[in-house]
Structures are given as C-alpha cells and as structure tokens.
Design an enzyme around this catalytic site. Structure first.
Site, short mmCIF file in Angstrom:
data_model
loop_
_atom_site.label_atom_id
_atom_site.label_comp_id
_atom_site.label_asym_id
_atom_site.label_seq_id
_atom_site.Cartn_x
_atom_site.Cartn_y
_atom_site.Cartn_z
N GLY A 125 -1.96 -35.02 57.95
CA GLY A 125 -1.33 -33.80 57.44
C GLY A 125 -2.20 -32.99 56.50
O GLY A 125 -3.38 -32.74 56.76
N TYR B 147 23.12 -43.49 47.65
CA TYR B 147 21.82 -42.84 47.93
C TYR B 147 22.03 -41.60 48.78
O TYR B 147 22.80 -41.61 49.74
CB TYR B 147 20.93 -43.84 48.67
CG TYR B 147 19.59 -43.29 49.06
CD1 TYR B 147 18.64 -42.96 48.11
CD2 TYR B 147 19.26 -43.10 50.41
CE1 TYR B 147 17.39 -42.45 48.48
CE2 TYR B 147 18.02 -42.60 50.79
CZ TYR B 147 17.10 -42.28 49.82
OH TYR B 147 15.87 -41.78 50.18
N SER C 240 7.10 -29.14 46.28
CA SER C 240 7.74 -28.50 47.43
C SER C 240 8.82 -27.55 46.95
O SER C 240 9.41 -27.77 45.88
CB SER C 240 8.38 -29.57 48.32
OG SER C 240 9.23 -28.98 49.27
N GLY D 41 -3.26 -39.50 50.08
CA GLY D 41 -2.65 -39.15 51.35
C GLY D 41 -3.62 -38.43 52.25
O GLY D 41 -3.29 -37.42 52.88
N THR E 14 6.97 -43.15 44.95
CA THR E 14 5.78 -42.74 45.70
C THR E 14 5.29 -41.36 45.26
O THR E 14 4.12 -41.16 44.95
CB THR E 14 6.11 -42.68 47.21
OG1 THR E 14 6.69 -43.91 47.61
CG2 THR E 14 4.87 -42.39 48.03
N ASN F 127 -1.43 -35.69 46.28
CA ASN F 127 -0.85 -35.02 47.44
C ASN F 127 0.02 -35.91 48.31
O ASN F 127 0.92 -35.42 48.99
CB ASN F 127 -2.01 -34.44 48.27
CG ASN F 127 -1.57 -34.08 49.66
OD1 ASN F 127 -0.95 -33.03 49.86
ND2 ASN F 127 -1.84 -34.95 50.62
N ASP G 183 -1.59 -47.80 47.71
CA ASP G 183 -0.17 -47.73 48.03
C ASP G 183 0.55 -47.33 46.75
O ASP G 183 0.64 -48.12 45.80
CB ASP G 183 0.33 -49.10 48.54
CG ASP G 183 1.81 -49.05 48.91
OD1 ASP G 183 2.45 -47.98 48.71
OD2 ASP G 183 2.33 -50.07 49.39
N GLY H 294 -3.32 -33.65 53.43
CA GLY H 294 -4.40 -34.36 52.76
C GLY H 294 -5.65 -34.43 53.63
O GLY H 294 -6.77 -34.18 53.16
N1 LIG Z 1 4.55 -30.43 55.43
C1 LIG Z 1 5.31 -29.64 54.74
O1 LIG Z 1 5.95 -28.72 55.28
C2 LIG Z 1 5.41 -29.80 53.25
C3 LIG Z 1 6.20 -28.87 52.55
C4 LIG Z 1 6.29 -29.01 51.16
C5 LIG Z 1 5.64 -30.05 50.53
N2 LIG Z 1 4.90 -30.94 51.24
C6 LIG Z 1 4.22 -32.03 50.52
O2 LIG Z 1 2.93 -32.18 51.00
C7 LIG Z 1 2.46 -33.51 50.75
C8 LIG Z 1 1.71 -34.03 51.97
O3 LIG Z 1 2.61 -34.14 53.03
P1 LIG Z 1 2.21 -33.90 54.56
O4 LIG Z 1 3.06 -32.78 55.04
O5 LIG Z 1 0.76 -33.83 54.72
O6 LIG Z 1 2.81 -35.24 55.21
P2 LIG Z 1 2.13 -36.44 56.03
O7 LIG Z 1 1.36 -35.92 57.18
O8 LIG Z 1 3.25 -37.38 56.30
O9 LIG Z 1 1.12 -37.08 54.99
C9 LIG Z 1 1.60 -37.80 53.89
C10 LIG Z 1 0.53 -38.73 53.37
O10 LIG Z 1 1.08 -39.50 52.31
C11 LIG Z 1 0.60 -40.81 52.41
N3 LIG Z 1 1.57 -41.77 51.88
C12 LIG Z 1 2.85 -41.97 52.25
N4 LIG Z 1 3.39 -42.99 51.56
C13 LIG Z 1 2.42 -43.46 50.74
C14 LIG Z 1 2.32 -44.51 49.78
N5 LIG Z 1 3.36 -45.35 49.55
N6 LIG Z 1 1.18 -44.68 49.11
C15 LIG Z 1 0.12 -43.88 49.34
N7 LIG Z 1 0.12 -42.89 50.24
C16 LIG Z 1 1.26 -42.68 50.92
C17 LIG Z 1 0.32 -41.05 53.89
O11 LIG Z 1 -0.83 -41.87 53.98
P3 LIG Z 1 -0.91 -43.36 54.57
O12 LIG Z 1 0.25 -43.52 55.53
O13 LIG Z 1 -2.25 -43.43 55.22
O14 LIG Z 1 -0.83 -44.24 53.39
C18 LIG Z 1 -0.01 -39.68 54.42
O15 LIG Z 1 -1.40 -39.49 54.48
C19 LIG Z 1 3.69 -34.30 50.33
O16 LIG Z 1 3.66 -34.50 48.94
C20 LIG Z 1 4.86 -33.40 50.71
O17 LIG Z 1 5.97 -33.58 49.87
C21 LIG Z 1 4.75 -30.82 52.59
#
Ligand SMILES: NC(=O)c1ccc[n+]([C@@H]2O[C@H](COP(=O)([O-])OP(=O)(O)OC[C@H]3O[C@@H](n4cnc5c(N)ncnc54)[C@H](OP(=O)(O)O)[C@@H]3O)[C@@H](O)[C@H]2O)c1
Length: 281
Positions: free
Chosen positions: A31, A162, A142, A27, A115, A94, A67, A33
């Site tokens: 965000g 769901y 999280s 990822g 995922t 991540n 993916d 990552g």
């Molecule tokens: N932001 C928050 O407040 C928060 C809070 C708690 C936990 N988290 C955790 O932090 C992590 C990162 O989230 P983020 O906040 O950075 O969100 P984000 O900006 O939406 O980034 C998520 C990443 O996951 C990748 N992704 C999504 N579906 C995928 C798939 N099928 N296969 C491979 N990669 C996939 C996307 O990459 P591509 O689209 O390029 O594939 C994207 O780079 C997550 O695990 C989330 O649960 C975030």
C-alpha cells in the site's frame, strides 16, 4: 510550488533534495508504505522499511522486522534501527489496520489502538536519540478520525461491546493528538490524511461494506502514487507548521476532538502509562 489532490509523490519530491537522507517507514510491505519507500529510494534516500514478515521484499530498502502489536518487537526494532543509523531524517509512522474483528495486542490493548497508535508512540519515543533539529515525524492518520474522539471511559473496549469503526476512528484521533503532543515538545511532527486509496487496508471489510465504501469514495479515489503525495510533502515542505493536520498537500482542519489541548495532554500521559515508557513532560 503548490500541489493538490492529483499530484503524485514523485512530483512532490521532484523539487526537493532527499539524497542521502535516512527515512524509516513502517508498513513498508504494501500500500502507501511501499510507495513511500519507492519514491524515496528513487530520489536517492536511504530507506529502512518495516514488515512483520522477515522475508518481505522491499525493493531498495533495508528491512527491519516490526510487529507493532508487541512492545517487545517495537523495542527490538528500535534497537535495530539505532544500530543501523545514528540519524533519522524522516520517520513515517504509517503502518495500520482498519476495522479489524475484535483483537488484542500482546499487552492486551485493543488491536487497532495498539497497532495504529501505541506501538508507534513507543517506537517514536525510543528513536528520539536519532532525531536532529530538522528531522520530521509523519503520522498517517485518516479522515476516519471524525468518527469519534478518545473513549476515555473504555478505550480498549474491555467493558463495552466492540465496534470496529469506533475503534478505528479512535486510533486515528490518537494519531492526531499524538502529533500535537510531539509538536508541543518541539518535534517537527505532522498528521496526514492520505485520501481514499484502494489498498490492502480494506481486507477486513465484508461484501456490502466494501462496495459501499468504494462507492462513497469513488469520485475522490486516489491512486497509490497520489496517496503518498501528502506524506512526502509533510516530510519536506517548508511552509507547514509543526503539529498540522494535512490533506491534499495542504493544511486542513481536523475534528475539534483531535486537537483539544486537554485531550492532547491526556493522550500523552495515558500513552506513556500504557506502554510503560516516559517520553518527557
Ligand atoms: N488506503 C486508504 O484509503 C487510507 C485512508 C486513510 C488512512 N490510511 C492509513 O494509511 C496507512 C497505510 O495503510 P494502507 O492503505 O497502505 O494499507 P495496507 O496496504 O494494508 O498497508 C498497511 C501496512 O501496515 C502494516 N501492518 C499491519 N499490522 C501491523 C503490525 N501489527 N505491525 C506492523 N505493521 C503492521 C502491514 O505490514 P505487514 O503486514 O508487512 O506487517 C502493511 O504494510 C494506515 O495507517 C491507514 O490507516 C489509508
């Protein structure tokens, strides 16, 4: 040195040497990552980042297409990593999705579980040859894990209706149970709650829900730079014990359903069976 919620990833890495260390970050296109990649690259690490988009631009990192919602893609990516490097010092599991509309992976898993957990479970299993004794696995979980433990009667919502938050909570509980299972088998694995950070993760939320979520986290909201601090701290801090759940650069206490030893064992067995890969007893 001690750090807290206001510290950034750059600040945490200022006191450690990651030059030449090899990091895999899933990822990496947006965000948290993307920021993990940025801070590691800035400190001289060799970073391999993933995206589903083969044309994604990840500054300073080598890109691998992944993916997580397709086990074939996970196998291809793992092979590619192993041809690119014989050693992985840090694996950041991540990537993630949150509160998606009902969906299924290629194998028919519930989309968030597939995922956020099952894809990473297989990826980690397939990369073990590249881990050394000091290598660390950082699983981004999280606080949302408190929503529910594993719903063993119907983990993929095949019988019951769901519910997107139940599905997210369950997948984030799985991240912590997996971390414990790894630690039990001798891996230096950590589960991190990064905090509340405004990223693309909220893309599936609708108007009111998004407003409510932003209001609820307003006082505690972090910048993306602060959001990655605990992730890179988990990868480098000496004082943390394998298997720990971390938040704000410190050990924290997760919900009991995420650490119960029977649940840890059951999640491990179930994940092996789901992905069809034996990952040790
Ligand atoms: N932001 C928050 O407040 C928060 C809070 C708690 C936990 N988290 C955790 O932090 C992590 C990162 O989230 P983020 O906040 O950075 O969100 P984000 O900006 O939406 O980034 C998520 C990443 O996951 C990748 N992704 C999504 N579906 C995928 C798939 N099928 N296969 C491979 N990669 C996939 C996307 O990459 P591509 O689209 O390029 O594939 C994207 O780079 C997550 O695990 C989330 O649960 C975030």
């Amino acid at each position: 040195v001690t750090y807290g919620p206001a510290n950034t990833g750059d600040e945490v890495l200022a006191s450690v040497d990651v030059r030449g260390k090899v990091a895999v970050v899933t990822g990496a296109s947006s965000g948290l990552g993307r920021e993990v990649v940025r801070v590691l690259v800035a400190c001289g690490a060799d970073v391999l980042g993933t995206s589903r988009d083969p044309k994604a631009k990840i500054d300073g990192a080598r890109l691998v297409r992944l993916d997580l919602a397709s086990l074939d893609s996970v196998r291809d990516a793992a092979l590619e990593f192993l041809t690119m490097t014989s050693q992985i010092d840090f694996l950041f599991n991540n990537a993630g999705v949150m509160a998606t509309p009902q969906g299924r992976t290629v194998e028919g898993f519930e989309l968030q579980m597939g995922t956020n957990h099952l894809g990473h479970f297989l990826l980690t299993a397939l990369l073990t040859d590249a881990f050394r004794e000091h290598s660390r696995i950082v699983n981004t979980t999280s606080l949302g894990h408190v929503i529910t433990g594993m719903r063993w009667e119907d983990p993929h919502f095949r019988q019951q209706p769901y519910e997107k938050w139940q599905a997210y909570g369950q997948s984030k509980t799985a991240n912590i149970l997996f971390t414990r299972g790894l630690a039990k088998r001798g891996f230096l694995a950590f589960a991190v709650h990064p905090g509340a950070i405004d990223t693309g993760l909220t893309r599936h939320l609708e108007g009111d829900e998004l407003v409510a979520m932003r209001q609820a986290s307003e006082s505690k909201a972090k910048t993306v730079q602060q959001g990655v601090a605990t992730l890179v701290w988990a990868a480098t801090a000496r004082e943390v014990e394998a298997g720990a759940y971390l938040a704000d650069c410190a050990e924290a206490t997760p919900a009991s359903h995420a650490v119960d030893p029977e649940e840890v064992a059951r999640l491990w067995d179930w994940s092996q069976e789901q992905v069809g890969h034996w990952f040790g007893i």
